[in-house]
Write a protein that holds these residues in place. Sequence first.
Motif, PDB file in Angstrom:
ATOM      1  N   GLU A   6       0.835  -1.215   0.000  1.00 32.56           N
ATOM      2  CA  GLU A   6       0.000   0.000   0.000  1.00 32.56           C
ATOM      3  C   GLU A   6       0.863   1.255   0.000  1.00 32.56           C
ATOM      4  OE1 GLU A   6      -3.856  -1.872   2.377  1.00 32.56           O
ATOM      5  OE2 GLU A   6      -2.226  -0.937   3.492  1.00 32.56           O
ATOM      6  N   LEU A   7       1.951   1.199   0.769  1.00 34.96           N
ATOM      7  CA  LEU A   7       2.854   2.353   0.827  1.00 34.96           C
ATOM      8  C   LEU A   7       3.461   2.661  -0.539  1.00 34.96           C
ATOM      9  CD1 LEU A   7       5.186   2.476   3.900  1.00 34.96           C
ATOM     10  CD2 LEU A   7       3.168   3.801   3.385  1.00 34.96           C
ATOM     11  N   LEU A   8       3.748   1.604  -1.294  1.00 29.56           N
ATOM     12  CA  LEU A   8       4.422   1.800  -2.586  1.00 29.56           C
ATOM     13  C   LEU A   8       3.445   2.192  -3.698  1.00 29.56           C
ATOM     14  CD1 LEU A   8       7.005  -1.159  -2.479  1.00 29.56           C
ATOM     15  CD2 LEU A   8       7.452   1.262  -2.075  1.00 29.56           C
ATOM     16  N   GLN A   9       2.172   2.381  -3.318  1.00 27.81           N
ATOM     17  CA  GLN A   9       1.119   2.760  -4.286  1.00 27.81           C
ATOM     18  C   GLN A   9       1.524   3.928  -5.206  1.00 27.81           C
ATOM     19  OE1 GLN A   9      -2.063   1.056  -3.058  1.00 27.81           O
ATOM     20  NE2 GLN A   9      -2.317   0.917  -5.257  1.00 27.81           N
ATOM     21  N   PRO A  10       2.107   5.023  -4.650  1.00 29.91           N
ATOM     22  CA  PRO A  10       2.445   6.151  -5.545  1.00 29.91           C
ATOM     23  C   PRO A  10       3.410   5.778  -6.672  1.00 29.91           C
ATOM     24  CG  PRO A  10       2.664   6.812  -3.236  1.00 29.91           C
ATOM     25  CD  PRO A  10       2.433   5.328  -3.246  1.00 29.91           C
ATOM     26  N   LEU A  15       7.069   0.667 -10.619  1.00 29.25           N
ATOM     27  CA  LEU A  15       7.670  -0.628 -10.267  1.00 29.25           C
ATOM     28  C   LEU A  15       7.325  -1.691 -11.309  1.00 29.25           C
ATOM     29  CD1 LEU A  15       7.226  -0.617  -6.384  1.00 29.25           C
ATOM     30  CD2 LEU A  15       9.396  -0.691  -7.607  1.00 29.25           C
ATOM     31  N   GLU A  16       6.110  -1.578 -11.890  1.00 30.03           N
ATOM     32  CA  GLU A  16       5.734  -2.494 -12.988  1.00 30.03           C
ATOM     33  C   GLU A  16       6.691  -2.303 -14.164  1.00 30.03           C
ATOM     34  OE1 GLU A  16       3.535  -5.035 -13.405  1.00 30.03           O
ATOM     35  OE2 GLU A  16       3.397  -4.775 -11.224  1.00 30.03           O
ATOM     36  N   THR A  17       6.884  -1.024 -14.518  1.00 28.76           N
ATOM     37  CA  THR A  17       7.805  -0.685 -15.614  1.00 28.76           C
ATOM     38  C   THR A  17       9.201  -1.208 -15.304  1.00 28.76           C
ATOM     39  OG1 THR A  17       6.547   1.344 -15.898  1.00 28.76           O
ATOM     40  CG2 THR A  17       8.656   1.239 -17.031  1.00 28.76           C
ATOM     41  N   LEU A  40      14.320 -15.018 -10.606  1.00 36.20           N
ATOM     42  CA  LEU A  40      14.531 -14.115  -9.486  1.00 36.20           C
ATOM     43  C   LEU A  40      13.569 -12.952  -9.511  1.00 36.20           C
ATOM     44  CD1 LEU A  40      18.371 -14.057  -9.639  1.00 36.20           C
ATOM     45  CD2 LEU A  40      17.003 -14.872  -7.734  1.00 36.20           C
ATOM     46  N   PHE A  41      13.405 -12.367 -10.690  1.00 31.42           N
ATOM     47  CA  PHE A  41      12.587 -11.150 -10.747  1.00 31.42           C
ATOM     48  C   PHE A  41      11.098 -11.455 -10.652  1.00 31.42           C
ATOM     49  CE2 PHE A  41      16.478  -9.397 -12.951  1.00 31.42           C
ATOM     50  CZ  PHE A  41      16.893  -8.715 -11.828  1.00 31.42           C
ATOM     51  N   THR A  42      10.740 -12.733 -10.811  1.00 33.02           N
ATOM     52  CA  THR A  42       9.320 -13.057 -10.644  1.00 33.02           C
ATOM     53  C   THR A  42       9.070 -13.696  -9.278  1.00 33.02           C
ATOM     54  OG1 THR A  42       9.795 -15.052 -11.889  1.00 33.02           O
ATOM     55  CG2 THR A  42       8.671 -13.316 -13.072  1.00 33.02           C
ATOM     56  N   ALA A  43      10.131 -13.836  -8.463  1.00 29.33           N
ATOM     57  CA  ALA A  43       9.983 -14.558  -7.184  1.00 29.33           C
ATOM     58  C   ALA A  43       9.186 -13.770  -6.137  1.00 29.33           C
ATOM     59  CB  ALA A  43      11.344 -14.953  -6.623  1.00 29.33           C
ATOM     60  N   GLY A  44       8.679 -12.602  -6.533  1.00 24.47           N
ATOM     61  CA  GLY A  44       7.706 -11.920  -5.683  1.00 24.47           C
ATOM     62  C   GLY A  44       8.259 -11.235  -4.454  1.00 24.47           C
ATOM     63  N   GLY A  45       9.332 -10.484  -4.602  1.00 24.65           N
ATOM     64  CA  GLY A  45       9.809  -9.684  -3.471  1.00 24.65           C
ATOM     65  C   GLY A  45       8.931  -8.448  -3.338  1.00 24.65           C
ATOM     66  N   LYS A  46       9.157  -7.686  -2.268  1.00 24.04           N
ATOM     67  CA  LYS A  46       8.323  -6.495  -2.070  1.00 24.04           C
ATOM     68  C   LYS A  46       8.840  -5.299  -2.852  1.00 24.04           C
ATOM     69  CE  LYS A  46       6.945  -7.787   2.620  1.00 24.04           C
ATOM     70  NZ  LYS A  46       8.085  -8.665   2.992  1.00 24.04           N
ATOM     71  N   ARG A  47      10.083  -5.397  -3.376  1.00 21.59           N
ATOM     72  CA  ARG A  47      10.690  -4.297  -4.141  1.00 21.59           C
ATOM     73  C   ARG A  47      10.795  -3.018  -3.309  1.00 21.59           C
ATOM     74  NH1 ARG A  47      11.569  -8.023  -7.318  1.00 21.59           N
ATOM     75  NH2 ARG A  47       9.860  -9.093  -8.298  1.00 21.59           N
ATOM     76  N   ILE A  48      11.100  -3.177  -2.022  1.00 22.77           N
ATOM     77  CA  ILE A  48      11.187  -1.989  -1.160  1.00 22.77           C
ATOM     78  C   ILE A  48      12.337  -1.078  -1.604  1.00 22.77           C
ATOM     79  CG2 ILE A  48      11.681  -1.142   1.168  1.00 22.77           C
ATOM     80  CD1 ILE A  48      10.330  -3.591   2.274  1.00 22.77           C
ATOM     81  N   GLU A  75      16.554   0.538 -11.018  1.00 23.10           N
ATOM     82  CA  GLU A  75      16.784  -0.794 -11.609  1.00 23.10           C
ATOM     83  C   GLU A  75      18.119  -1.381 -11.121  1.00 23.10           C
ATOM     84  OE1 GLU A  75      14.368   0.683 -15.539  1.00 23.10           O
ATOM     85  OE2 GLU A  75      16.524   0.330 -15.704  1.00 23.10           O
ATOM     86  N   ILE A  76      19.140  -0.528 -11.080  1.00 21.87           N
ATOM     87  CA  ILE A  76      20.465  -0.978 -10.634  1.00 21.87           C
ATOM     88  C   ILE A  76      20.388  -1.424  -9.162  1.00 21.87           C
ATOM     89  CG2 ILE A  76      22.814  -0.175 -10.110  1.00 21.87           C
ATOM     90  CD1 ILE A  76      22.461   1.715 -12.625  1.00 21.87           C
ATOM     91  N   THR A  77      19.637  -0.659  -8.367  1.00 20.99           N
ATOM     92  CA  THR A  77      19.461  -0.994  -6.949  1.00 20.99           C
ATOM     93  C   THR A  77      18.851  -2.383  -6.797  1.00 20.99           C
ATOM     94  OG1 THR A  77      19.160   1.347  -6.419  1.00 20.99           O
ATOM     95  CG2 THR A  77      18.337  -0.218  -4.803  1.00 20.99           C
ATOM     96  N   GLU A  78      17.834  -2.667  -7.586  1.00 18.37           N
ATOM     97  CA  GLU A  78      17.181  -3.982  -7.498  1.00 18.37           C
ATOM     98  C   GLU A  78      18.107  -5.090  -7.997  1.00 18.37           C
ATOM     99  OE1 GLU A  78      13.723  -6.569  -6.768  1.00 18.37           O
ATOM    100  OE2 GLU A  78      14.847  -4.956  -5.826  1.00 18.37           O
ATOM    101  N   MET A  79      18.904  -4.794  -9.025  1.00 15.75           N
ATOM    102  CA  MET A  79      19.855  -5.805  -9.528  1.00 15.75           C
ATOM    103  C   MET A  79      20.879  -6.169  -8.458  1.00 15.75           C
ATOM    104  SD  MET A  79      21.156  -4.919 -13.303  1.00 15.75           S
ATOM    105  CE  MET A  79      20.033  -4.525 -14.592  1.00 15.75           C
ATOM    106  N   ILE A  80      21.423  -5.144  -7.812  1.00 15.94           N
ATOM    107  CA  ILE A  80      22.438  -5.389  -6.777  1.00 15.94           C
ATOM    108  C   ILE A  80      21.829  -6.194  -5.631  1.00 15.94           C
ATOM    109  CG2 ILE A  80      23.879  -4.278  -5.009  1.00 15.94           C
ATOM    110  CD1 ILE A  80      24.357  -1.984  -7.001  1.00 15.94           C
ATOM    111  N   HIS A  81      20.625  -5.804  -5.212  1.00 16.95           N
ATOM    112  CA  HIS A  81      19.957  -6.505  -4.113  1.00 16.95           C
ATOM    113  C   HIS A  81      19.716  -7.971  -4.485  1.00 16.95           C
ATOM    114  CE1 HIS A  81      17.388  -7.455  -0.818  1.00 16.95           C
ATOM    115  NE2 HIS A  81      16.335  -7.612  -1.583  1.00 16.95           N
ATOM    116  N   THR A  82      19.206  -8.197  -5.684  1.00 11.93           N
ATOM    117  CA  THR A  82      18.889  -9.564  -6.119  1.00 11.93           C
ATOM    118  C   THR A  82      20.152 -10.407  -6.215  1.00 11.93           C
ATOM    119  OG1 THR A  82      17.028  -8.661  -7.360  1.00 11.93           O
ATOM    120  CG2 THR A  82      17.673 -10.901  -7.880  1.00 11.93           C
TER     121      THR A  82
END
Length: 323
Positions: A6-10, A15-17, A40-48, A75-82
Motif C-alpha cells: 500500500e505504501l508503494l502505491q504512488p 515498479l511495474e515498468t 529471481l525477478f518473478t519470485a515476488g519480493g516487495k521491491r522496497i 533498476e540498478i538498486t534492485e539488480m544489486i539486491h537480487t
Amino acid sequence: METVAELLQPVEDDLETLLSDLRSLIGAGHPILQAAAEHLFTAGGKRIRPGIVLLLARSLAQDGELSPRHRRLAEITEMIHTASLVHDDVVDEAATRRGVATVHSRFNHRVAVLAGDFLFAQASWHLANLDDLVVVKLLSRVIMDLADGEVRQGLFRYDTGQTFETYLEKSYCKTASLIANSARAAGVLSGLPEERLEALTTFGRQLGLAFQVVDDILDFTGSDQQLGKPAASDLASGYLTAPALYALEERPALGGLIEREFSEEHDLEQALELVRGSDAIARSRALAEGFASDARRAIAWLRPCASTSALLALPDVVLSRLS
C-alpha cells in the motif's frame, strides 16, 4: 497499519515498468542465466529498495516526475539486491526464499554463483553508463559492503566475544548500505546540496538498521511462515544478532551453549528459552524503534506529497512487522 504494498502505491506503475525493463536489461544472454534471472525477478519480493529510490525521486522533483536516470538507478538498486540474495542463499545453503525454490536448488551451485556474478556485472555496467562518477562510487561501495558483510558474518560465527559494534557494522554492510547509498544517489541525481545528501544517507542507514533489527527479532519470535525460513535459523547457524547479544549480557549460561555450537541435544531449545526469558527482545525492539524515529526525522524536510507521506510512514511499517 498500511502494508508495504500500500505504501508503494504512488510508484506502483513505476515498479511495474521497472520489472519489465529489468527483464530486457538482463537481455538474451545465456539461456540458463536468463532463466535464473527471470526466476529471481518473478519470485515476488516487495521491491522496497527500488521503491524507496522511486519515491525519493518523485518527492525531490518539483513536478513529481521521474527522470530516466532515476529509473535506471532504481533498476540498478534492485539488480544489486537480487544478486546479493542469490549469493546469500548459496552461502546459507537455503533451499527456498519467500517460499520459492532458490536458484542453486533449482539449477545448481555453479549456476547460482554465476547468476549472482552476472547480475553484479550487469549492475556495474549500467551504473557506469549513468556517467556520474559520484553515483558510480556510491553504488560500487555497496557491492564492496555486501561482500564485506557476508565475510564478517562468517568470521564471527559462534563468537560470544564479539562486540555490539561488530554486529551493527555487519548489519550496515549487509542491509543498510544499499538503502543509504542508493537514497543518497537519488539526491545526487536531483542535484541536492551536501547537507540534504547527508540527511538522505542517514534516512537510508537508520531505516536499513531498523529493518535488520526487526528481522533479527523475528528470528526468535516469528513463525516459519512469517519468516520464509525456519525460525531461529540465524542462531542455529551461529550468527549472533541483537537479541542474542543482549541476552548474553543477562544470561551468561547462553555463552556456553553457543560456544559448543549447540552440539548437545536440546541446546538450541535451551538457548531460545534463555533469549526469550530475558529482556533481550524488548531491548532489541527499543533499538529498532530508535533507528526508525531517526529515519523519520532525517526526511522531515521533503516537500509534502503522496511520495513523501509514503516515505515518512515507511519506518512504522517496518516496525509493524513485530506486532
